[in-house]
Design an enzyme around this catalytic site. Structure first.
Site, short mmCIF file in Angstrom:
data_model
loop_
_atom_site.label_atom_id
_atom_site.label_comp_id
_atom_site.label_asym_id
_atom_site.label_seq_id
_atom_site.Cartn_x
_atom_site.Cartn_y
_atom_site.Cartn_z
CG ASP A 72 -1.92 0.96 1.42
OD1 ASP A 72 -2.46 1.41 0.24
OD2 ASP A 72 -2.46 1.32 2.36
CG HIS A 73 -0.39 4.89 0.14
ND1 HIS A 73 -0.83 5.98 -0.77
CD2 HIS A 73 -1.52 4.51 0.98
CE1 HIS A 73 -2.07 6.03 -0.39
NE2 HIS A 73 -2.50 5.20 0.33
CG ASP B 223 0.98 7.54 -3.56
OD1 ASP B 223 0.79 8.61 -4.25
OD2 ASP B 223 0.29 7.77 -2.19
CD GLU C 274 -3.03 8.59 -4.36
OE1 GLU C 274 -2.69 7.85 -3.64
OE2 GLU C 274 -2.93 9.83 -3.95
CG HIS D 43 -4.98 8.16 3.50
ND1 HIS D 43 -4.38 8.84 2.56
CD2 HIS D 43 -5.39 6.90 2.87
CE1 HIS D 43 -4.30 7.85 1.35
NE2 HIS D 43 -4.84 6.79 1.70
CG HIS E 145 -6.34 4.99 -1.44
ND1 HIS E 145 -5.13 4.46 -0.93
CD2 HIS E 145 -6.35 4.49 -2.81
CE1 HIS E 145 -4.31 3.60 -1.80
NE2 HIS E 145 -5.16 3.76 -2.99
N GLY E 146 -8.91 5.90 1.55
CA GLY E 146 -9.54 6.68 2.66
C GLY E 146 -10.94 6.15 2.89
CG ASN F 54 -7.31 0.98 -0.52
OD1 ASN F 54 -7.62 -0.07 -1.19
ND2 ASN F 54 -6.02 1.67 -0.66
#
Ligand code: G3H
Ligand code: ZN
Length: 284
Positions: free
Chosen positions: A82-83, A104, A134, A180, A208-209, A230
């Protein structure tokens, strides 16, 4: 079952119009709660670890625990970074058996984001690993990844099309108003933008978030083409709330199994709730 590439999971979701959870693992209890929930509901699953979570658990533990979790399961599971913040970090995860990675580069310029993402796509695809990127910047904080509200920038639909054509990514994370962490006010999502992006790019889209987003908004997002959702903070909150509750009832509690176990059960219930909202049950 072995890990599967995330693209395999997401292409089915894209084709059939549902979403799969990209659920973050923070420790053993998170991993078990998440996997057990997905197994119970017969749902495909994307387990994801941030760089901070990998640092906390150690790469060998992440890879080893996930291996133990998937060894005896019949549901398709992907392990996703992730990221990912750099080419090197992404490569380290690929070498350790991750079946998917996110690069990312959203804080870079559009041209630089394309350049780095393309480089990661070439390397990842050459070994059958999927890739998420992203475009636009999602606000809020997740571990090392921090974006001030004023720096958050919604995804431009035309740029999204140019970006996916130029890079060949398997999934695109878009910025449409989520952030997030814990929301201060009521989040307002730009569904029109999402709709335009999805129609233009016609491929798996990632939100996301998603903690703190209402079930109605999540469902609407899925209807408009979100295929990966996510979630991290919601699980952290239910885990911690359960433990606080137990300590409030019995301050002499000292056996971690007696509070981490119920914390794990709370995560499992929350994961089941998300799976039902996303429509991924019985899709394994
Ligand atoms: O990449 C991870 C997610 O975007 C998690 O966001 O903690 O706000 O649910 P969240
Ligand atoms: Zn995120």
């Amino acid at each position: 079952m072995n890990l599967v590439p995330m693209a395999e999971i997401l292409n089915d979701a894209h084709k059939k119009g549902y979403a799969v959870g990209g659920f973050n693992i923070n420790n053993l209890e998170f991993l078990q709660g998440i996997v057990w929930a997905a197994e119970e509901l017969n749902s495909p699953l994307i387990l994801q670890a941030s760089e901070g979570a990998i640092r906390y658990m150690g790469m060998d533990y992440v890879a080893g625990m996930v291996d133990a979790a998937v060894k005896n399961t019949s549901i398709p599971v992907a392990l996703h970074l992730d990221h990912g913040s750099s080419f090197e970090k992404v490569m380290q995860c690929i070498r350790n058996g991750f079946s998917s990675v996110m690069i990312d580069a959203s804080k870079l310029t559009f041209a630089e984001n394309i350049e780095l993402t393309k480089k990661v796509v070439e390397a990842a695809h050459s070994v059958g690993v999927s890739i998420e990127a992203e475009l636009g910047t999602i606000g809020g904080t997740e571990d090392d990844h921090k974006v001030e509200g004023k720096d958050a920038m919604y995804t431009d639909p035309e740029q999204a099309k140019e970006f996916v054509d130029a890079t060949g990514v398997d999934a695109l994370a878009v910025a449409i108003g989520t952030a997030h962490g814990v929301y201060k006010g009521e989040p307002e999502l730009d569904f029109e933008r999402l709709d335009t992006i999805k129609k233009l790019i016609d491929m798996p889209v990632v939100l996301h978030g998603a903690s703190g987003i209402s079930a109605a908004d999540l469902k609407k997002g899925v209807e408009l083409g979100v295929n990966k959702v996510n979630v991290n903070t919601d699980f952290q909150q239910v885990f911690t709330a359960k433990i606080k509750e137990l300590f409030a009832d019995d301050s002499d509690l000292y056996d971690p199994r007696k509070y981490c176990g119920p914390g794990r059960d709370a995560i499992k219930e929350k994961v089941k709730e998300k799976i039902m909202i996303l429509g991924s049950s019985d899709r394994a």
